[in-house]
Scaffold this motif. Sequence first.
Motif, PDB file in Angstrom:
ATOM      1  N   VAL A  80      40.180  34.971  41.120  1.00  0.00           N
ATOM      2  CA  VAL A  80      40.347  35.105  42.600  1.00  0.00           C
ATOM      3  C   VAL A  80      40.911  34.016  43.341  1.00  0.00           C
ATOM      4  O   VAL A  80      41.727  34.331  44.288  1.00  0.00           O
ATOM      5  CB  VAL A  80      38.682  35.222  43.294  1.00  0.00           C
ATOM      6  N   GLY A  81      40.785  32.991  42.966  1.00  0.00           N
ATOM      7  CA  GLY A  81      41.714  31.647  43.596  1.00  0.00           C
ATOM      8  C   GLY A  81      43.025  31.889  43.505  1.00  0.00           C
ATOM      9  O   GLY A  81      43.950  31.760  44.326  1.00  0.00           O
ATOM     10  N   ALA A  82      43.554  32.078  42.085  1.00  0.00           N
ATOM     11  CA  ALA A  82      45.102  32.318  41.849  1.00  0.00           C
ATOM     12  C   ALA A  82      45.448  33.475  42.495  1.00  0.00           C
ATOM     13  O   ALA A  82      46.621  33.198  43.169  1.00  0.00           O
ATOM     14  CB  ALA A  82      45.022  32.386  40.179  1.00  0.00           C
ATOM     15  N   VAL A  83      44.583  34.532  42.700  1.00  0.00           N
ATOM     16  CA  VAL A  83      45.441  35.772  43.204  1.00  0.00           C
ATOM     17  C   VAL A  83      45.423  35.403  44.744  1.00  0.00           C
ATOM     18  O   VAL A  83      46.463  35.935  45.455  1.00  0.00           O
ATOM     19  CB  VAL A  83      44.412  36.840  43.030  1.00  0.00           C
ATOM     20  N   GLY A 115      50.328  27.068  39.786  1.00  0.00           N
ATOM     21  CA  GLY A 115      49.368  27.535  38.741  1.00  0.00           C
ATOM     22  C   GLY A 115      49.215  26.640  37.748  1.00  0.00           C
ATOM     23  O   GLY A 115      48.160  26.891  36.830  1.00  0.00           O
ATOM     24  N   SER A 116      50.091  25.616  37.229  1.00  0.00           N
ATOM     25  CA  SER A 116      49.980  25.052  36.284  1.00  0.00           C
ATOM     26  C   SER A 116      48.801  23.776  36.578  1.00  0.00           C
ATOM     27  O   SER A 116      48.514  23.135  35.629  1.00  0.00           O
ATOM     28  CB  SER A 116      51.196  24.084  36.051  1.00  0.00           C
ATOM     29  N   TRP A 117      48.275  23.870  37.854  1.00  0.00           N
ATOM     30  CA  TRP A 117      47.130  22.858  37.763  1.00  0.00           C
ATOM     31  C   TRP A 117      46.142  23.482  37.082  1.00  0.00           C
ATOM     32  O   TRP A 117      45.541  24.499  37.027  1.00  0.00           O
ATOM     33  CB  TRP A 117      46.669  23.066  39.457  1.00  0.00           C
ATOM     34  N   ASP A 122      43.513  29.570  32.554  1.00  0.00           N
ATOM     35  CA  ASP A 122      44.298  30.452  32.041  1.00  0.00           C
ATOM     36  C   ASP A 122      44.633  31.506  33.195  1.00  0.00           C
ATOM     37  O   ASP A 122      45.858  32.232  33.035  1.00  0.00           O
ATOM     38  CB  ASP A 122      43.509  31.324  31.119  1.00  0.00           C
ATOM     39  N   SER A 123      44.154  31.432  34.367  1.00  0.00           N
ATOM     40  CA  SER A 123      44.525  32.219  35.504  1.00  0.00           C
ATOM     41  C   SER A 123      45.652  31.862  36.261  1.00  0.00           C
ATOM     42  O   SER A 123      45.980  32.641  37.284  1.00  0.00           O
ATOM     43  CB  SER A 123      43.360  32.690  36.311  1.00  0.00           C
ATOM     44  N   GLY A 124      45.983  30.621  36.215  1.00  0.00           N
ATOM     45  CA  GLY A 124      47.133  29.937  36.825  1.00  0.00           C
ATOM     46  C   GLY A 124      48.299  30.607  36.788  1.00  0.00           C
ATOM     47  O   GLY A 124      48.967  30.614  38.078  1.00  0.00           O
ATOM     48  N   VAL A 125      48.882  31.400  35.901  1.00  0.00           N
ATOM     49  CA  VAL A 125      49.864  32.281  35.899  1.00  0.00           C
ATOM     50  C   VAL A 125      49.867  33.437  36.833  1.00  0.00           C
ATOM     51  O   VAL A 125      50.976  33.647  37.546  1.00  0.00           O
ATOM     52  CB  VAL A 125      50.272  32.851  34.268  1.00  0.00           C
ATOM     53  N   TRP A 126      48.693  33.693  37.223  1.00  0.00           N
ATOM     54  CA  TRP A 126      48.642  34.822  38.117  1.00  0.00           C
ATOM     55  C   TRP A 126      49.081  34.707  39.811  1.00  0.00           C
ATOM     56  O   TRP A 126      49.313  35.349  40.519  1.00  0.00           O
ATOM     57  CB  TRP A 126      47.364  35.533  38.328  1.00  0.00           C
TER      58      TRP A 126
END
Length: 348
Positions: A80-83, A115-117, A122-126
């Motif tokens: 949810v955070g990444a999106v 997203g690399s944080w 694994d969701s960072g790419v989103w």
Amino acid sequence: MDVRNRWTAPFTWAARAFRVPGEERRSLIQIAKATAAAVIAWIVATSVLRLPQPFLAPYAAVFLVQATVYRSLRGWAQQVGAVGVGVVLAAGAGQVIPSVTVALGLVIFTGLLIGSWRGFGDSGVWVGITGMLLISYGNATEPVLLADRLLETALGAAIGAVLNAVILPPLHGERLRAAASRLAAVIADVLDETAALVRAGEATEVLDDRMRDVRSLVAEAEDAIGWTRESRYLNLRGRRETREEPLANLVSLWPPLAQLIDAVSEAARSEQPFRRPGEYARGVVGDLLEAVAEVARSGDPDKLDRCRKLLDEIDHLLVAPTDEVTTSIGLGAMALPARRLVQRLRAD
């Protein structure tokens, strides 16, 4: 024969999943839960909330049926955070950059960088992917659609995480039991082989290969312990999980076992007679290693009495040797790791 096995492998796997409560059954349960989560997320998004093109809802639901409940709940927050960050990036770029191409490149670069944080996991790419999808679909300038994308993701992820936590939450006890069985067997075999070599006063390269096998199984065991501990977090079935102490105890045998093998090899290869235990002392050490192997193989601490008696005999040989006066150096090098093996087995 190989071709037939290849064709029948899926049916064999399915039969084992229904017959044996092991890895295959857990995988089948997780697959069923992921499927159910995706369908439920789609139905809620389309029929209840009537969201347009809610493709992110079932997608997020599938990916949130994780191997442990802890990972599902952590993954929900990360997803949810990444999106959410991706939506904000797309909205900002869509408002201030008229060129779709420029906005697309900037959002992807910035999103992947953010997203690399490690907090996103694994969701960072989103972060970058969500921004890219919204820019390319032309939704970045429509606040309602942006909010819909965020709602879809939160909905799907929540459904996946809840189903994973409530319906047969995954445990990894069978992995723990399998790792313990394999490690105990290989440790016992190595001890038996070492006992035979000690009696013969020989060294062999085979032990080096066997020790690499033990090290590999120790790594597997440590991984199984980690999965088991994590699977208990926030798990409604956590109290039913297999205890990891017996396996952890076997893992603790690795350092003294490696030291013992080194001492045996060094004594056998040495050209100096005073470093080699005599025949009687080697027989006592061999008996001790076989006794320890039996305890490791059976897991029965009551069988440690013989190990203690043999250790006492080795101590007696070290302080009051027989006619093998020159054997104390080689024998002492073997005695310390052997004693540690017995102590750590006793700790269980």
